[in-house]
Design an enzyme around this catalytic site. Structure first.
Site, PDB file in Angstrom:
ATOM      1  N   LYS A   6       0.804  -1.231   0.000  1.00  0.00           N
ATOM      2  CA  LYS A   6       0.000   0.000   0.000  1.00  0.00           C
ATOM      3  C   LYS A   6       0.834   1.277   0.000  1.00  0.00           C
ATOM      4  O   LYS A   6       0.413   2.281  -0.583  1.00  0.00           O
ATOM      5  CB  LYS A   6      -0.971   0.007   1.192  1.00  0.00           C
ATOM      6  CG  LYS A   6      -1.880  -1.232   1.258  1.00  0.00           C
ATOM      7  CD  LYS A   6      -2.718  -1.429   0.010  1.00  0.00           C
ATOM      8  CE  LYS A   6      -3.294  -2.832  -0.029  1.00  0.00           C
ATOM      9  NZ  LYS A   6      -3.921  -3.176  -1.305  1.00  0.00           N
ATOM     10  N   GLU A  13      -2.718   7.826   7.421  1.00  0.00           N
ATOM     11  CA  GLU A  13      -3.444   8.736   6.523  1.00  0.00           C
ATOM     12  C   GLU A  13      -4.348   9.637   7.356  1.00  0.00           C
ATOM     13  O   GLU A  13      -4.780   9.254   8.435  1.00  0.00           O
ATOM     14  CB  GLU A  13      -4.367   7.942   5.564  1.00  0.00           C
ATOM     15  CG  GLU A  13      -3.672   7.325   4.387  1.00  0.00           C
ATOM     16  CD  GLU A  13      -4.625   6.547   3.494  1.00  0.00           C
ATOM     17  OE1 GLU A  13      -5.854   6.663   3.668  1.00  0.00           O
ATOM     18  OE2 GLU A  13      -4.129   5.812   2.634  1.00  0.00           O
ATOM     19  N   HIS A  66     -17.009  -3.702   6.017  1.00  0.00           N
ATOM     20  CA  HIS A  66     -16.100  -3.796   4.868  1.00  0.00           C
ATOM     21  C   HIS A  66     -16.514  -4.838   3.844  1.00  0.00           C
ATOM     22  O   HIS A  66     -15.734  -5.228   2.985  1.00  0.00           O
ATOM     23  CB  HIS A  66     -14.656  -4.034   5.317  1.00  0.00           C
ATOM     24  CG  HIS A  66     -14.185  -2.969   6.273  1.00  0.00           C
ATOM     25  ND1 HIS A  66     -14.091  -1.659   5.892  1.00  0.00           N
ATOM     26  CD2 HIS A  66     -13.854  -3.015   7.581  1.00  0.00           C
ATOM     27  CE1 HIS A  66     -13.695  -0.949   6.928  1.00  0.00           C
ATOM     28  NE2 HIS A  66     -13.554  -1.742   7.968  1.00  0.00           N
ATOM     29  N   ARG A 104      -7.986  -7.538 -10.088  1.00  0.00           N
ATOM     30  CA  ARG A 104      -8.808  -8.706 -10.435  1.00  0.00           C
ATOM     31  C   ARG A 104     -10.113  -8.243 -11.089  1.00  0.00           C
ATOM     32  O   ARG A 104     -10.426  -7.062 -11.084  1.00  0.00           O
ATOM     33  CB  ARG A 104      -9.158  -9.466  -9.156  1.00  0.00           C
ATOM     34  CG  ARG A 104      -9.937  -8.578  -8.184  1.00  0.00           C
ATOM     35  CD  ARG A 104     -10.503  -9.318  -7.000  1.00  0.00           C
ATOM     36  NE  ARG A 104     -11.410  -8.488  -6.243  1.00  0.00           N
ATOM     37  CZ  ARG A 104     -11.083  -7.666  -5.252  1.00  0.00           C
ATOM     38  NH1 ARG A 104      -9.821  -7.560  -4.880  1.00  0.00           N
ATOM     39  NH2 ARG A 104     -11.993  -6.943  -4.639  1.00  0.00           N
TER      40      ARG A 104
HETATM   41  C1  MV4 Z   1     -10.155   5.261   4.833  1.00  0.00           C
HETATM   42  C2  MV4 Z   1     -11.327   5.829   5.382  1.00  0.00           C
HETATM   43  C3  MV4 Z   1     -11.268   7.147   5.781  1.00  0.00           C
HETATM   44  N1  MV4 Z   1     -10.127   7.835   5.662  1.00  0.00           N
HETATM   45  N2  MV4 Z   1      -9.040   6.008   4.707  1.00  0.00           N
HETATM   46  C4  MV4 Z   1     -11.764   0.802   4.636  1.00  0.00           C
HETATM   47  C5  MV4 Z   1     -11.319  -0.337   3.808  1.00  0.00           C
HETATM   48  C6  MV4 Z   1      -9.980   0.030   3.294  1.00  0.00           C
HETATM   49  N3  MV4 Z   1      -9.844  -0.417   1.964  1.00  0.00           N
HETATM   50  C7  MV4 Z   1      -9.909   1.504   3.412  1.00  0.00           C
HETATM   51  N4  MV4 Z   1     -11.033   1.925   4.190  1.00  0.00           N
HETATM   52  C8  MV4 Z   1     -11.188   3.208   4.568  1.00  0.00           C
HETATM   53  N5  MV4 Z   1     -10.095   4.001   4.440  1.00  0.00           N
HETATM   54  C9  MV4 Z   1      -9.040   7.260   5.128  1.00  0.00           C
HETATM   55  N6  MV4 Z   1      -7.920   7.970   5.026  1.00  0.00           N
HETATM   56  C10 MV4 Z   1     -12.457   5.045   5.476  1.00  0.00           C
HETATM   57  C11 MV4 Z   1     -12.399   3.728   5.075  1.00  0.00           C
HETATM   58  C12 MV4 Z   1     -13.613   2.986   5.190  1.00  0.00           C
HETATM   59  C13 MV4 Z   1     -14.242   2.472   4.051  1.00  0.00           C
HETATM   60  C14 MV4 Z   1     -13.719   2.619   2.766  1.00  0.00           C
HETATM   61  C15 MV4 Z   1     -14.372   2.118   1.676  1.00  0.00           C
HETATM   62  C16 MV4 Z   1     -15.555   1.429   1.832  1.00  0.00           C
HETATM   63  C17 MV4 Z   1     -16.083   1.258   3.081  1.00  0.00           C
HETATM   64  C18 MV4 Z   1     -15.435   1.771   4.207  1.00  0.00           C
HETATM   65  C19 MV4 Z   1     -16.009   1.593   5.467  1.00  0.00           C
HETATM   66  C20 MV4 Z   1     -15.373   2.093   6.571  1.00  0.00           C
HETATM   67  C21 MV4 Z   1     -14.165   2.772   6.430  1.00  0.00           C
END
Ligand code: MV4
Length: 506
Positions: free
Chosen positions: A116, A200, A235, A292
């Site tokens: 990442k 982040e 998620h 994918r």
């Molecule tokens: C975040 C975020 C808020 N701020 N990054 C959750 C899964 C992972 N792939 C990254 N995710 C998140 N990253 C920052 N800087 C909030 C989430 C997140 C989220 C992202 C996409 C879809 C659903 C989510 C549910 C909770 C938190």
């Protein structure tokens, strides 16, 4: 083009890929675990080979055996589907070193994008916007503290080897930082065998919008617009749609351009997805990429008319992209409801059993991608996603109306499913307005506690009588109990109303 392809997967995605191969005149080789001997993907393939006992670690993840089957059946290429080996660097390397073709990106791109911080650095260097934070791992508590001060609280600690939400920690003030760094790192170490973490800026209630890309081996790269994936629970995506209610033509072009840049910068080839977070001001930031074919790819297929699985096969066999960017036109609106074998009335606990009756919706604008049939067994060994129901309409409103119609036609008995839950979302006012974000389900739908008290015994009696009645009706094939809107409701909700209780749910 390949003459024969092995599909290293099961369930609806194996079925989807077999269908693409069949339409292209490619012979298919299925693999199956002991409990999947009679599965739909096995029946639809030209050949099928056993690969081991039910646990995935001994069958669908049995690398040596899968390679052995590919060789014995003289398959030239392997399609991994999603999950299992789809984003596994060692698998891609092994397939390539055996002289087989991996239907997906090159090993180097899988490795780069799986890291990442390396991915963030690649994006930043090529001008793709990223969430403020680090492009290197956190080396010490002091390093972590200075980064957190710089980007400002709240911050989110993430695992370098992670993704999909595992091993994340929100930190709202400085005093919590040190212990959160420790905890996140040790969690990352046990989950991904990699203790590295990064920081982040934490965005509150963002949307999740992703862009589909296609890249051939000659450097031609196009995007197919966005998918809105904000409706998720723990998620796990629940509903996806295209177009996104917040993305207009300008924003689509800007995000598409960023996604194509991201693909080129990482040496990407084949179908891929670039995920973005979108803030309330509609700024977008690179989140991560998926190397994918994704679960939700059909919503893009429905609005563009492009068959993504076929394009994957064409690209992997060394053909040029069948489309230029200007050939891609978007028409109407598509929604996908993921049907999980989970019980929404019971905290979404996984449900298992034999599907004893099965009726699939169809008709105008409807698509069902599923591995289900009467007699299919749903077990705890694999993913609870059992079917994907999609609706297309000229407008978002028509797609939603069609989805409600199709959900109300769908009958799966023998296992609990999320069909009724989806009807609730389709009727939610905020959803209808497109007012959604990544915490939508938690805020709108989390089940409330059962009512306290003296009523409980009477309530349970009523529920028992009522479920016996429902059972009787189902068995006699009588009309199901209908709500005022004409859709079948949960017996729990109906029983509650009969008892004069206002609601169990918000
Ligand atoms: C975040 C975020 C808020 N701020 N990054 C959750 C899964 C992972 N792939 C990254 N995710 C998140 N990253 C920052 N800087 C909030 C989430 C997140 C989220 C992202 C996409 C879809 C659903 C989510 C549910 C909770 C938190």
């Amino acid at each position: 083009m390949f003459k024969k392809v092995l599909i290293a997967n099961r369930g609806e995605i194996a079925v989807r890929i077999i269908r693409a191969c069949r339409e292209m005149g490619i012979e298919t080789v299925a693999i199956f675990s002991d409990i999947d001997r009679k599965a739909l993907h096995v029946r639809l393939a030209d050949e099928a080979y056993p690969v081991g006992p039910a646990p995935a670690s001994q069958s669908y993840l049995n690398l040596d055996r899968i390679i052995e089957v590919a060789k014995a059946s003289r398959a030239e290429a392997i399609h991994p589907g999603y999950g299992f080996f789809a984003e596994n660097y060692d698998f891609v390397r092994r397939v390539e070193s055996e002289g087989l073709v991996f239907i997906g990106p090159p090993a180097a791109a899988v490795k780069l994008l799986g890291d990442k911080v390396a991915a963030r650095k690649t994006m930043k260097d090529s001008g793709v916007p990223i969430v403020p934070g680090t492009e290197v791992e956190i080396g010490s508590d002091e390093h972590g503290a200075s980064i957190a001060e710089e980007v400002g609280f709240p911050v989110l600690i993430k695992a370098v080897g992670g993704g999909g939400g595992k091993g994340m920690r929100i930190v709202r003030e400085k005093s919590e930082l040190k212990s959160a760094l420790r905890a996140a790192s040790s969690e990352a170490k046990s989950a991904f065998a990699d203790p590295r973490i990064y920081i982040e800026k934490y965005l509150e209630r963002p949307r999740h919008v992703e862009i589909q890309i296609l890249v051939d081996k000659f450097g031609n790269a196009i995007h197919l617009g966005e998918r809105e994936c904000s409706i998720q629970r723990r998620h796990q995506k629940v509903i996806e749609e295209s177009p996104s209610p917040v993305v207009d033509e300008n924003m689509r072009q800007a995000m598409g351009k960023a996604a194509v840049t991201a693909a080129k910068a990482s040496g990407y080839v084949n179908a891929g997805t670039i995920e973005f977070l979108v803030d309330p001001d509609r700024n977008f930031y690179f989140l991560e990429s998926n190397t994918r074919l994704q679960v939700e790819h059909p919503v893009t297929e429905m609005v563009t008319g492009v068959d993504l699985a076929k394009e994957q096969l064409r690209i992997a066999s060394g053909m040029k992209l069948g489309y230029k960017q200007e050939d891609i036109r978007w028409k109407g609106s598509a929604v996908e409801c993921r049907i999980y074998a989970e019980d929404p009335e019971n905290g979404f606990l996984p449900s298992t059993g034999v599907v004893h009756s099965y009726w699939e919706p169809s008709g105008p604008g409807i698509r069902v991608d599923s591995g289900l049939y009467e007699g299919a067994e749903v077990s705890l060994f694999y993913d609870p996603l059992i079917s994907k129901l999609l609706a297309w309409g000229e407008s978002r409103e028509e797609a939603i109306q069609r989805m409600k119609r199709a959900l109300s036609e769908y009958r799966i008995s023998g296992v609990a499913t999320t069909i009724q839950f989806h009807l609730g979302v389709m009727e939610n006012e905020k959803f209808k307005k497109g007012d959604i974000h990544t915490h939508f389900i938690d805020e709108e739908f989390e089940t409330k506690k059962l009512p306290e008290a003296e009523d409980q015994e009477e309530l349970l009696k009523a529920i028992a009588v009522f479920s016996a009645l429902l059972d009787h009706q189902e068995r006699k094939n009588l009309k199901p109990v209908l709500s005022k809107t004409g859709y079948k409701e949960s017996p729990w909700k109906i029983a509650g109303r009969k008892m004069g209780l206002r609601q169990f749910r918000k």
